[in-house]
Design an enzyme around this catalytic site. Structure first.
Site, PDB file in Angstrom:
ATOM      1  N   CYS A 184      31.847  52.977  41.860  1.00  0.00           N
ATOM      2  CA  CYS A 184      32.570  52.516  42.802  1.00  0.00           C
ATOM      3  C   CYS A 184      33.375  51.277  42.658  1.00  0.00           C
ATOM      4  O   CYS A 184      32.480  50.516  42.084  1.00  0.00           O
ATOM      5  CB  CYS A 184      31.804  52.368  44.129  1.00  0.00           C
ATOM      6  SG  CYS A 184      32.706  52.010  45.689  1.00  0.00           S
ATOM      7  N   LEU A 185      34.661  51.260  42.982  1.00  0.00           N
ATOM      8  CA  LEU A 185      35.352  49.895  42.564  1.00  0.00           C
ATOM      9  C   LEU A 185      34.852  48.938  43.478  1.00  0.00           C
ATOM     10  O   LEU A 185      34.988  47.684  43.024  1.00  0.00           O
ATOM     11  CB  LEU A 185      36.828  50.089  43.134  1.00  0.00           C
ATOM     12  CG  LEU A 185      37.556  51.197  41.999  1.00  0.00           C
ATOM     13  CD1 LEU A 185      38.944  51.287  42.585  1.00  0.00           C
ATOM     14  CD2 LEU A 185      37.599  50.714  40.524  1.00  0.00           C
ATOM     15  N   HIS A 195      32.633  61.250  48.408  1.00  0.00           N
ATOM     16  CA  HIS A 195      32.330  59.859  48.290  1.00  0.00           C
ATOM     17  C   HIS A 195      33.340  58.899  49.039  1.00  0.00           C
ATOM     18  O   HIS A 195      32.863  58.028  49.727  1.00  0.00           O
ATOM     19  CB  HIS A 195      32.440  59.437  46.844  1.00  0.00           C
ATOM     20  CG  HIS A 195      32.716  57.886  46.281  1.00  0.00           C
ATOM     21  ND1 HIS A 195      31.352  57.644  45.377  1.00  0.00           N
ATOM     22  CD2 HIS A 195      33.363  56.938  46.617  1.00  0.00           C
ATOM     23  CE1 HIS A 195      31.747  56.143  45.448  1.00  0.00           C
ATOM     24  NE2 HIS A 195      32.725  55.916  46.194  1.00  0.00           N
ATOM     25  N   GLU A 196      34.635  59.133  49.025  1.00  0.00           N
ATOM     26  CA  GLU A 196      35.710  58.280  49.711  1.00  0.00           C
ATOM     27  C   GLU A 196      35.399  58.672  51.170  1.00  0.00           C
ATOM     28  O   GLU A 196      35.655  57.705  52.232  1.00  0.00           O
ATOM     29  CB  GLU A 196      37.054  58.886  49.477  1.00  0.00           C
ATOM     30  CG  GLU A 196      37.426  58.684  47.876  1.00  0.00           C
ATOM     31  CD  GLU A 196      37.095  57.385  47.202  1.00  0.00           C
ATOM     32  OE1 GLU A 196      37.030  56.303  48.104  1.00  0.00           O
ATOM     33  OE2 GLU A 196      36.531  57.278  46.156  1.00  0.00           O
ATOM     34  N   GLY A 207      39.517  57.557  43.153  1.00  0.00           N
ATOM     35  CA  GLY A 207      39.791  57.482  44.773  1.00  0.00           C
ATOM     36  C   GLY A 207      39.505  56.127  45.224  1.00  0.00           C
ATOM     37  O   GLY A 207      39.133  55.279  44.506  1.00  0.00           O
ATOM     38  N   GLN A 258      38.002  49.445  51.613  1.00  0.00           N
ATOM     39  CA  GLN A 258      37.570  48.954  50.344  1.00  0.00           C
ATOM     40  C   GLN A 258      38.862  47.950  50.129  1.00  0.00           C
ATOM     41  O   GLN A 258      38.686  47.147  49.271  1.00  0.00           O
ATOM     42  CB  GLN A 258      38.040  49.806  49.224  1.00  0.00           C
ATOM     43  CG  GLN A 258      36.625  50.817  48.973  1.00  0.00           C
ATOM     44  CD  GLN A 258      36.556  51.704  47.775  1.00  0.00           C
ATOM     45  OE1 GLN A 258      37.189  52.870  47.984  1.00  0.00           O
ATOM     46  NE2 GLN A 258      36.106  51.366  46.697  1.00  0.00           N
ATOM     47  N   HIS A 305      32.891  56.474  52.694  1.00  0.00           N
ATOM     48  CA  HIS A 305      33.246  55.068  52.832  1.00  0.00           C
ATOM     49  C   HIS A 305      33.759  55.014  54.281  1.00  0.00           C
ATOM     50  O   HIS A 305      33.771  53.932  54.864  1.00  0.00           O
ATOM     51  CB  HIS A 305      34.468  54.796  51.920  1.00  0.00           C
ATOM     52  CG  HIS A 305      33.901  54.179  50.554  1.00  0.00           C
ATOM     53  ND1 HIS A 305      33.355  53.090  50.459  1.00  0.00           N
ATOM     54  CD2 HIS A 305      34.191  54.729  49.454  1.00  0.00           C
ATOM     55  CE1 HIS A 305      33.048  52.710  49.178  1.00  0.00           C
ATOM     56  NE2 HIS A 305      33.786  53.872  48.485  1.00  0.00           N
TER      57      HIS A 305
END
Ligand SMILES: [Zn+2]
Length: 155
Positions: free
Chosen positions: A93-94, A135-136, A50, A55, A139
């Site tokens: 997480c990226l 999670h997304e 995701g 991000q 963000h």
């Protein structure tokens, strides 16, 4: 051609801001279509499940999610119902490379979003997809998984 975007890493104030909703009337613009395509490419190239717009430096409510049916771009995604049952699971997480931890999430969620053609979609998800959505969407509210995680491992 879609572009590979640069991923912002923690700490960065953009990752901590609450993102704004997009006006549904402006969704069909080339800009949003391109943003979706670029985010999908970036998510896939970086092996993410995701990606959220903050991000890549934009505080707007757009996420991409990699599902078994392919990558989906979701505009103004919202969780509309959460299961009472929760479960722990591993997350990374990226934007926080090399860090992993256990996060407790709702097992099932109902969610809605607007797709690239401006249509409102309502669905439910369980397991990994439910986890990725939580999670997304976190963000978009400036929340990182490390805020909630236990047993954090740094490689
Ligand atoms: Zn993340």
């Amino acid at each position: 051609m879609p572009l590979l975007l640069t991923i912002i890493t923690d700490p960065n104030p953009v990752l901590r801001k609450k993102s704004r909703k997009l006006d549904p009337k402006k969704l069909k613009t080339r800009q949003i279509q391109e943003l979706c395509e670029d985010m999908v490419l970036t998510m896939l190239k970086k092996d993410g499940v995701g990606l959220a717009a903050p991000q890549i430096g934009k505080n707007i409510r757009v996420i991409t999610v990699n599902t078994k049916d392919g990558a989906i771009c979701m505009i103004n995604p919202e969780i509309t119902k959460r299961s009472w049952l929760k479960e722990w699971g591993a997350e990374g997480c990226l934007s926080i490379p090399g860090v992993f931890g256990q996060v407790r999430r709702h097992k099932k969620v109902d969610y809605s979003y607007i797709d690239g053609s401006g249509k409102t979609i309502k669905m439910s998800a369980a397991g990994l997809l439910a986890r990725v959505l939580q999670h997304e969407i976190d963000h978009l509210d400036g929340i990182l998984f490390t805020d909630k995680a236990r047993d954090i491992i740094r490689n």
